[in-house]
Design a protein around this motif. Sequence first.
Motif, mmCIF file in Angstrom:
data_model
loop_
_atom_site.group_PDB
_atom_site.id
_atom_site.type_symbol
_atom_site.label_atom_id
_atom_site.label_comp_id
_atom_site.label_asym_id
_atom_site.label_seq_id
_atom_site.Cartn_x
_atom_site.Cartn_y
_atom_site.Cartn_z
ATOM 1 N N PRO A 16 -5.462 -10.668 22.761
ATOM 2 C CA PRO A 16 -6.706 -11.093 22.123
ATOM 3 C C PRO A 16 -6.606 -11.166 20.607
ATOM 4 C CG PRO A 16 -6.887 -8.845 22.927
ATOM 5 C CD PRO A 16 -5.605 -9.399 23.478
ATOM 6 N N LEU A 20 -4.746 -18.621 18.601
ATOM 7 C CA LEU A 20 -4.692 -19.605 19.665
ATOM 8 C C LEU A 20 -3.530 -20.583 19.483
ATOM 9 C CD1 LEU A 20 -8.481 -20.385 20.243
ATOM 10 C CD2 LEU A 20 -6.952 -19.016 21.663
ATOM 11 N N ASN A 103 -13.253 -7.954 28.879
ATOM 12 C CA ASN A 103 -13.003 -8.430 27.527
ATOM 13 C C ASN A 103 -14.252 -9.100 26.957
ATOM 14 O OD1 ASN A 103 -11.603 -9.230 25.159
ATOM 15 N ND2 ASN A 103 -11.277 -11.263 26.034
ATOM 16 N N VAL A 105 -15.029 -11.720 24.423
ATOM 17 C CA VAL A 105 -14.334 -12.759 23.654
ATOM 18 C C VAL A 105 -14.827 -12.819 22.219
ATOM 19 C CG1 VAL A 105 -13.965 -15.243 23.465
ATOM 20 C CG2 VAL A 105 -13.790 -14.122 25.687
ATOM 21 N N TYR A 110 -9.875 -14.503 22.761
ATOM 22 C CA TYR A 110 -9.497 -14.994 24.083
ATOM 23 C C TYR A 110 -8.215 -14.325 24.572
ATOM 24 C CZ TYR A 110 -12.978 -18.692 23.581
ATOM 25 O OH TYR A 110 -14.161 -19.377 23.432
ATOM 26 N N GLN A 111 -8.046 -14.268 25.904
ATOM 27 C CA GLN A 111 -6.853 -13.736 26.555
ATOM 28 C C GLN A 111 -6.410 -14.776 27.590
ATOM 29 O OE1 GLN A 111 -7.808 -8.943 26.258
ATOM 30 N NE2 GLN A 111 -8.288 -9.973 28.155
ATOM 31 N N ILE A 112 -5.533 -15.677 27.186
ATOM 32 C CA ILE A 112 -5.260 -16.869 27.991
ATOM 33 C C ILE A 112 -3.800 -16.895 28.446
ATOM 34 C CG2 ILE A 112 -5.279 -19.382 28.011
ATOM 35 C CD1 ILE A 112 -7.463 -19.258 25.865
ATOM 36 N N GLU A 123 -7.703 -17.085 32.568
ATOM 37 C CA GLU A 123 -8.146 -16.263 31.440
ATOM 38 C C GLU A 123 -8.267 -14.829 31.943
ATOM 39 O OE1 GLU A 123 -11.776 -15.933 28.150
ATOM 40 O OE2 GLU A 123 -11.556 -17.743 29.399
ATOM 41 N N GLU A 125 -9.577 -11.353 32.346
ATOM 42 C CA GLU A 125 -10.922 -10.831 32.126
ATOM 43 C C GLU A 125 -10.935 -9.372 31.694
ATOM 44 O OE1 GLU A 125 -13.123 -11.591 35.674
ATOM 45 O OE2 GLU A 125 -13.117 -13.770 35.410
#
Length: 249
Positions: A16, A20, A103, A105, A110-112, A123, A125
Amino acid sequence: MRPFWVDLHVHTLLSPCGELEMGAPEIAEKAREAGLDIIGIADHNSCENFPGVSEAAKGNPVVLPCIETQSAEDIHILCVFPNYDTALAYKEWLWKRIRPIPNDVDTFGYQIVVDACNNIVKEEETLLIQGAGYEVDQIVAKVHEVGALAILAHVDRPAFSYPAALGPMPADYPADAFELSRRLNYEEAQKWRERYPAPRAFIRSSDSHSLDTLSRANCTKMTLAEPTFEEIRKALRGEEGRRISWPWG
């Protein structure tokens, strides 16, 4: 044997706190441009973006699966695995004591998980930046049990390091190496080396959360026969002519 440039601590957009821009093809391309031979994908408490980055890199650079594990004491341990199956088996053990905290956001980011082309796989969670319910000694022991390497992360930092949580490391602490951050100058790094002399191994890593910190200036030069996990293990131990060059010259 020849020199290889090694950075075992690179985050992706699964962390996180990672930007990005840290997608699979972007990391692979930037690492090649920077002249890195081996990189470790080391997201917080997870390894699921290793396949995407590894496929995007196509062997240049060589990509190793890693996990930056957070202990119950909030100590970060850089765990380096010989293959993805071993990393997944360790993650399964680790997540038995990861709390199901969702999480946020807006707060953490984000955690992608992505594939080699940055298509979104899922993603995550569960919040990844949290301490698992294992103490640092338990984590190091488990990492060694599965045949991996345990490196105490950024020991010079005032947070999320062994000294910050528990005080100075014992000289004989059973980690495979201590990691120093890219922020140290020569004099500061030399003090650590004097405090923990050979055969204690030190590495420097970028701990990259953005592309601009992927650089030979922020990693470690190792003398290896080939760019593999086993060669890195030998270098950390100073075996059979493999060695680590002191990252500050």
